[in-house]
Design an enzyme around this catalytic site. Sequence first.
Site, PDB file in Angstrom:
ATOM      1  N   GLY A  87       0.799  -1.234   0.000  1.00 53.14           N
ATOM      2  CA  GLY A  87       0.000   0.000   0.000  1.00 53.14           C
ATOM      3  C   GLY A  87       0.825   1.273   0.000  1.00 53.14           C
ATOM      4  O   GLY A  87       0.432   2.271   0.605  1.00 53.14           O
ATOM      5  N   SER A  89       1.252   3.330  -2.461  1.00 52.79           N
ATOM      6  CA  SER A  89       0.541   4.430  -3.143  1.00 52.79           C
ATOM      7  C   SER A  89      -0.577   4.982  -2.260  1.00 52.79           C
ATOM      8  O   SER A  89      -0.821   6.194  -2.246  1.00 52.79           O
ATOM      9  CB  SER A  89       0.004   3.983  -4.504  1.00 52.79           C
ATOM     10  OG  SER A  89      -0.930   2.954  -4.343  1.00 52.79           O
ATOM     11  N   ALA A  90      -1.223   4.113  -1.485  1.00 55.87           N
ATOM     12  CA  ALA A  90      -2.274   4.596  -0.568  1.00 55.87           C
ATOM     13  C   ALA A  90      -1.641   5.473   0.510  1.00 55.87           C
ATOM     14  O   ALA A  90      -2.164   6.540   0.846  1.00 55.87           O
ATOM     15  CB  ALA A  90      -3.012   3.424   0.064  1.00 55.87           C
ATOM     16  N   ALA A  91      -0.496   5.044   1.054  1.00 52.75           N
ATOM     17  CA  ALA A  91       0.155   5.818   2.119  1.00 52.75           C
ATOM     18  C   ALA A  91       0.625   7.174   1.592  1.00 52.75           C
ATOM     19  O   ALA A  91       0.516   8.193   2.285  1.00 52.75           O
ATOM     20  CB  ALA A  91       1.329   5.032   2.696  1.00 52.75           C
ATOM     21  N   ASP A 131      -7.791   0.587   1.303  1.00 45.56           N
ATOM     22  CA  ASP A 131      -6.381   0.908   1.564  1.00 45.56           C
ATOM     23  C   ASP A 131      -6.222   2.307   2.155  1.00 45.56           C
ATOM     24  O   ASP A 131      -5.500   2.503   3.132  1.00 45.56           O
ATOM     25  CB  ASP A 131      -5.568   0.852   0.251  1.00 45.56           C
ATOM     26  CG  ASP A 131      -5.476  -0.557  -0.313  1.00 45.56           C
ATOM     27  OD1 ASP A 131      -6.124  -1.465   0.235  1.00 45.56           O
ATOM     28  OD2 ASP A 131      -4.752  -0.747  -1.303  1.00 45.56           O
TER      29      ASP A 131
END
Length: 315
Positions: A87, A89-91, A131
């Site tokens: 994750g 890209s989510a973070a 996410d």
Amino acid sequence: MMIEASSPAKAILFGEHSVVYGEPAIAVALDRRISIKVTQSSESRVDGGRLSMRRHRYVRWALGNLWDGPPLDIRTRSYIPSASGLGSSAALSCSVAAALRRLKGDNIIEHAAGDAFDIEYNVQGGASPTDTSCSSHGGGVLVDINKGEDHLWSLSKGERTWHVHDIEPPEMTIVVGYTRKPSVTPIQVKKVRGFYDRSGFARETVKEMGVLAMDALKAIKNGDIVRIGELMNKNHSLLSILGVSCRELQSLVDASSPHSYGSKLTGAGGGGSMIALTDEPDKVAESIKKRGGVPYIVNVSMVGTETHGSEMTIS
Ligand code: PMV
């Protein structure tokens, strides 16, 4: 002015793919983070370079759609390996969204979580908020189309509304095994869509995954690690039926199972990573390495997106 923001990695424990069809999903935040530093600048830059169409898709979308202030210089520092299913890209989306909100004088995490979902949804051409809500909130989240207890926030796209709930995960040690093969979320989501649309069996499998996620919620609330592991194994079998496992993922799942309560692929699949729930993380990590995977020993983190910085705001 300077704003710092950081957000954790995540692992989907139950319900990837089935969440796309309205079934519940459970995810936990992990103790690896992405941090960003945002300062005002004469032109928009990321890590010292001009905004690139290809390399900075998430930041570009965020600055283009969520920001109308002066150009910003964004420096990133990541302890989350990219394209590993953890994750990253989510973070990054959560950190950028929270920093931009804070610059506008808004520290409400629910708003940043909504923006982060918008970033991922638009850049990836569709997503559930699993996410980004998990990374924003930290700890554990249940994402469901039904609104239940411990409700945090709700997010909608088109006809669909997802309700995000807080869950308190027990202490868990998880070993992530990265296959070294990239997982391309839109491709896997499309593949499952095709199967779902033409097969009653696929639709039944998706439903079964939903029932399983609700059983897992009970096991998580009871801190029953053995049961959580059993259900992870079952979830992996159902995901394999949907066609999102692969030889590399299966090899790492098989390698870790002798020392684990349970193991399964995590995220979109077709590559990417698997997770094993274990109290023998070194043995699992060693087995994953022997099969050519890259292991990361992680723990659940209760800390979601955090921001720090000057209170001087730009509107
Ligand atoms: O691999 P990830 O973190 O992109 O996981 C995707 C999870 C899916 O359920 C397959 C899609 C989604 O947006 O929920």
